[in-house]
Scaffold this motif. Structure first.
Motif, PDB file in Angstrom:
ATOM      1  N   ASP A 173     -68.615   2.092  12.024  1.00 50.65           N
ATOM      2  CA  ASP A 173     -69.903   2.546  11.490  1.00 50.65           C
ATOM      3  C   ASP A 173     -70.494   1.496  10.553  1.00 50.65           C
ATOM      4  OD1 ASP A 173     -69.826   4.922  12.887  1.00 50.65           O
ATOM      5  OD2 ASP A 173     -69.215   6.156  11.169  1.00 50.65           O
ATOM      6  N   GLU A 174     -69.653   0.930   9.695  1.00 54.38           N
ATOM      7  CA  GLU A 174     -70.127  -0.093   8.764  1.00 54.38           C
ATOM      8  C   GLU A 174     -70.569  -1.355   9.502  1.00 54.38           C
ATOM      9  OE1 GLU A 174     -66.930  -0.606   5.951  1.00 54.38           O
ATOM     10  OE2 GLU A 174     -67.566   1.142   4.777  1.00 54.38           O
ATOM     11  N   ALA A 175     -69.827  -1.740  10.531  1.00 58.92           N
ATOM     12  CA  ALA A 175     -70.186  -2.935  11.300  1.00 58.92           C
ATOM     13  C   ALA A 175     -71.492  -2.727  12.064  1.00 58.92           C
ATOM     14  CB  ALA A 175     -69.054  -3.297  12.266  1.00 58.92           C
ATOM     15  N   LEU A 176     -71.641  -1.567  12.679  1.00 59.64           N
ATOM     16  CA  LEU A 176     -72.862  -1.295  13.459  1.00 59.64           C
ATOM     17  C   LEU A 176     -74.082  -1.155  12.562  1.00 59.64           C
ATOM     18  CD1 LEU A 176     -71.482   1.198  16.147  1.00 59.64           C
ATOM     19  CD2 LEU A 176     -71.970  -1.247  16.404  1.00 59.64           C
ATOM     20  N   ALA A 177     -73.880  -0.721  11.332  1.00 55.20           N
ATOM     21  CA  ALA A 177     -74.999  -0.582  10.394  1.00 55.20           C
ATOM     22  C   ALA A 177     -75.607  -1.942  10.041  1.00 55.20           C
ATOM     23  CB  ALA A 177     -74.542   0.135   9.125  1.00 55.20           C
ATOM     24  N   LYS A 178     -74.862  -3.013  10.251  1.00 53.72           N
ATOM     25  CA  LYS A 178     -75.348  -4.359   9.928  1.00 53.72           C
ATOM     26  C   LYS A 178     -76.148  -4.996  11.060  1.00 53.72           C
ATOM     27  CE  LYS A 178     -71.480  -5.123   6.824  1.00 53.72           C
ATOM     28  NZ  LYS A 178     -70.211  -5.818   6.626  1.00 53.72           N
ATOM     29  N   ILE A 179     -76.148  -4.384  12.229  1.00 50.14           N
ATOM     30  CA  ILE A 179     -76.857  -4.944  13.383  1.00 50.14           C
ATOM     31  C   ILE A 179     -78.343  -4.604  13.277  1.00 50.14           C
ATOM     32  CG2 ILE A 179     -77.121  -4.859  15.898  1.00 50.14           C
ATOM     33  CD1 ILE A 179     -74.181  -4.069  16.074  1.00 50.14           C
ATOM     34  N   ASN A 180     -79.179  -5.581  13.549  1.00 46.11           N
ATOM     35  CA  ASN A 180     -80.619  -5.346  13.636  1.00 46.11           C
ATOM     36  C   ASN A 180     -80.924  -4.980  15.087  1.00 46.11           C
ATOM     37  OD1 ASN A 180     -83.371  -5.286  13.615  1.00 46.11           O
ATOM     38  ND2 ASN A 180     -83.645  -7.437  13.068  1.00 46.11           N
ATOM     39  N   PHE A 181     -81.002  -3.710  15.380  1.00 42.93           N
ATOM     40  CA  PHE A 181     -81.193  -3.250  16.753  1.00 42.93           C
ATOM     41  C   PHE A 181     -82.586  -3.570  17.288  1.00 42.93           C
ATOM     42  CE2 PHE A 181     -77.341  -1.012  15.683  1.00 42.93           C
ATOM     43  CZ  PHE A 181     -76.607  -1.122  16.858  1.00 42.93           C
ATOM     44  N   GLU A 182     -83.515  -3.900  16.411  1.00 42.65           N
ATOM     45  CA  GLU A 182     -84.855  -4.313  16.860  1.00 42.65           C
ATOM     46  C   GLU A 182     -84.776  -5.585  17.704  1.00 42.65           C
ATOM     47  OE1 GLU A 182     -87.374  -4.554  13.430  1.00 42.65           O
ATOM     48  OE2 GLU A 182     -87.293  -2.401  13.075  1.00 42.65           O
ATOM     49  N   GLU A 183     -83.718  -6.363  17.524  1.00 42.99           N
ATOM     50  CA  GLU A 183     -83.529  -7.576  18.317  1.00 42.99           C
ATOM     51  C   GLU A 183     -83.293  -7.261  19.797  1.00 42.99           C
ATOM     52  OE1 GLU A 183     -80.427  -9.952  16.555  1.00 42.99           O
ATOM     53  OE2 GLU A 183     -81.536 -10.173  14.672  1.00 42.99           O
ATOM     54  N   TYR A 184     -83.008  -6.016  20.107  1.00 46.24           N
ATOM     55  CA  TYR A 184     -82.785  -5.596  21.489  1.00 46.24           C
ATOM     56  C   TYR A 184     -84.035  -4.963  22.108  1.00 46.24           C
ATOM     57  CZ  TYR A 184     -77.907  -6.530  20.510  1.00 46.24           C
ATOM     58  OH  TYR A 184     -76.728  -7.153  20.176  1.00 46.24           O
ATOM     59  N   ALA A 185     -85.165  -5.094  21.435  1.00 42.76           N
ATOM     60  CA  ALA A 185     -86.422  -4.505  21.935  1.00 42.76           C
ATOM     61  C   ALA A 185     -86.729  -5.056  23.325  1.00 42.76           C
ATOM     62  CB  ALA A 185     -87.563  -4.795  20.967  1.00 42.76           C
ATOM     63  N   GLY A 186     -86.896  -4.156  24.265  1.00 42.09           N
ATOM     64  CA  GLY A 186     -87.244  -4.523  25.638  1.00 42.09           C
ATOM     65  C   GLY A 186     -86.109  -5.123  26.448  1.00 42.09           C
TER      66      GLY A 186
ATOM     67  N   ASN B   3     -57.355  10.158   8.613  1.00 45.50           N
ATOM     68  CA  ASN B   3     -56.278   9.454   9.302  1.00 45.50           C
ATOM     69  C   ASN B   3     -56.757   8.068   9.751  1.00 45.50           C
ATOM     70  OD1 ASN B   3     -57.814   9.861  11.639  1.00 45.50           O
ATOM     71  ND2 ASN B   3     -56.761  11.763  12.110  1.00 45.50           N
ATOM     72  N   LEU B   4     -55.915   7.377  10.497  1.00 46.89           N
ATOM     73  CA  LEU B   4     -56.265   6.027  10.937  1.00 46.89           C
ATOM     74  C   LEU B   4     -57.440   6.024  11.910  1.00 46.89           C
ATOM     75  CD1 LEU B   4     -52.705   4.439  11.237  1.00 46.89           C
ATOM     76  CD2 LEU B   4     -54.438   4.013   9.470  1.00 46.89           C
ATOM     77  N   GLN B   5     -57.614   7.089  12.665  1.00 43.88           N
ATOM     78  CA  GLN B   5     -58.786   7.188  13.549  1.00 43.88           C
ATOM     79  C   GLN B   5     -60.065   7.301  12.719  1.00 43.88           C
ATOM     80  OE1 GLN B   5     -57.362  10.538  16.022  1.00 43.88           O
ATOM     81  NE2 GLN B   5     -57.969   9.267  17.759  1.00 43.88           N
ATOM     82  N   ASP B   6     -60.017   8.079  11.648  1.00 41.04           N
ATOM     83  CA  ASP B   6     -61.170   8.191  10.754  1.00 41.04           C
ATOM     84  C   ASP B   6     -61.503   6.836  10.130  1.00 41.04           C
ATOM     85  OD1 ASP B   6     -61.385  11.020  11.130  1.00 41.04           O
ATOM     86  OD2 ASP B   6     -59.809  11.314   9.633  1.00 41.04           O
ATOM     87  N   LEU B   7     -60.471   6.088   9.791  1.00 43.64           N
ATOM     88  CA  LEU B   7     -60.659   4.760   9.226  1.00 43.64           C
ATOM     89  C   LEU B   7     -61.325   3.838  10.238  1.00 43.64           C
ATOM     90  CD1 LEU B   7     -60.239   2.622   7.027  1.00 43.64           C
ATOM     91  CD2 LEU B   7     -57.910   2.311   7.903  1.00 43.64           C
ATOM     92  N   GLU B   8     -60.838   3.869  11.467  1.00 40.86           N
ATOM     93  CA  GLU B   8     -61.415   3.020  12.522  1.00 40.86           C
ATOM     94  C   GLU B   8     -62.885   3.354  12.745  1.00 40.86           C
ATOM     95  OE1 GLU B   8     -60.786  -0.281  14.250  1.00 40.86           O
ATOM     96  OE2 GLU B   8     -59.004   0.777  13.590  1.00 40.86           O
ATOM     97  N   GLN B   9     -63.191   4.634  12.739  1.00 42.12           N
ATOM     98  CA  GLN B   9     -64.581   5.071  12.903  1.00 42.12           C
ATOM     99  C   GLN B   9     -65.449   4.529  11.770  1.00 42.12           C
ATOM    100  OE1 GLN B   9     -65.062   9.281  13.545  1.00 42.12           O
ATOM    101  NE2 GLN B   9     -67.189   9.235  12.874  1.00 42.12           N
ATOM    102  N   LYS B  10     -64.953   4.621  10.551  1.00 48.33           N
ATOM    103  CA  LYS B  10     -65.694   4.127   9.387  1.00 48.33           C
ATOM    104  C   LYS B  10     -65.929   2.620   9.486  1.00 48.33           C
ATOM    105  CE  LYS B  10     -66.818   3.969   4.865  1.00 48.33           C
ATOM    106  NZ  LYS B  10     -67.971   4.531   4.263  1.00 48.33           N
ATOM    107  N   LEU B  11     -64.910   1.886   9.903  1.00 49.43           N
ATOM    108  CA  LEU B  11     -65.049   0.436  10.022  1.00 49.43           C
ATOM    109  C   LEU B  11     -66.113   0.068  11.056  1.00 49.43           C
ATOM    110  CD1 LEU B  11     -61.284  -0.611   9.842  1.00 49.43           C
ATOM    111  CD2 LEU B  11     -63.040  -0.902   8.063  1.00 49.43           C
TER     112      LEU B  11
ATOM    113  N   TYR C  29     -64.907  -5.593  15.737  1.00 49.29           N
ATOM    114  CA  TYR C  29     -63.609  -5.097  15.284  1.00 49.29           C
ATOM    115  C   TYR C  29     -63.224  -5.784  13.980  1.00 49.29           C
ATOM    116  CZ  TYR C  29     -58.594  -4.098  15.272  1.00 49.29           C
ATOM    117  OH  TYR C  29     -57.337  -3.685  14.920  1.00 49.29           O
ATOM    118  N   ASP C  30     -62.867  -5.007  12.986  1.00 53.65           N
ATOM    119  CA  ASP C  30     -62.393  -5.532  11.712  1.00 53.65           C
ATOM    120  C   ASP C  30     -60.905  -5.833  11.870  1.00 53.65           C
ATOM    121  OD1 ASP C  30     -61.104  -5.535   9.092  1.00 53.65           O
ATOM    122  OD2 ASP C  30     -63.020  -4.839   8.308  1.00 53.65           O
ATOM    123  N   SER C  31     -60.544  -7.093  11.742  1.00 56.29           N
ATOM    124  CA  SER C  31     -59.162  -7.487  11.984  1.00 56.29           C
ATOM    125  C   SER C  31     -58.238  -7.243  10.789  1.00 56.29           C
ATOM    126  CB  SER C  31     -59.098  -8.965  12.382  1.00 56.29           C
ATOM    127  OG  SER C  31     -59.601  -9.765  11.332  1.00 56.29           O
TER     128      SER C  31
END
Length: 169
Positions: free
Chosen positions: A108-121, A98-106, A23-25
């Protein structure tokens, strides 16, 4: 003989993924172009450009901004573009919507930074309860990104989950 309490959740190898952690505070602001309309109906280019020139844009420093118009008026696309030009040097994030679109964008940007390969297996539990409102789109996106890597995906709390996906051997 004494009964030993065993923490089966700790022994399960489950990894908890809490979307609240992403969550972006930062402050969220809805910039509504209705305040720039003449008689609530039309946007006069000259008046709007004068406003853009004289408005204190620094008040939006570090803030997350959603640009919209809540009046039923025809707003030319360039007006939103001019707003973005003025806000860009100051705002942290700018979206059209709207503010919901903003929340979605925030998210999306945060999840794009996660290396999901770290969850392999891994057996991943996407935490369901949070103190902030996490948009459903974030849950869908994290699931989509986890699926190619995780052994299993569950929703809820480690002690009480809803199974969603299990990789076939």
């Amino acid at each position: 003989m004494e009964d030993v309490i065993v923490n089966r959740v700790a022994k399960s190898g489950l990894i908890s993924l809490d979307l609240e952690d992403f969550y972006d505070s930062g402050e969220r602001v809805l910039y509504d172009l209705k305040d720039n309309l003449f008689m609530g109906l039309i946007l006069k280019e000259k008046d709007f450009r004068d406003f853009l020139k004289n408005h204190d844009w620094s008040q939006y420093s570090g803030k997350n901004i959603a640009i919209t118009c809540t009046e039923d008026a025809v707003i030319p696309t360039w007006a939103y573009m001019l707003l973005a030009i003025q806000l860009e040097p100051f705002a942290k994030t700018i979206v059209f919507g709207n503010l919901q679109d903003l929340e979605q964008k925030l998210y999306d940007e945060a999840l794009a930074k996660i290396n999901f390969e770290e969850y392999a297996g891994a057996k991943v539990v996407v935490k369901g309860c949070s103190k902030v409102a996490v948009p459903t789109t974030a849950y869908v996106e994290v699931t989509r990104r986890l699926r190619p890597y995780a052994q299993s995906i569950m929703f809820g709390e480690p002690c009480s989950t809803v199974p969603l996906y299990k990789k076939r051997p």
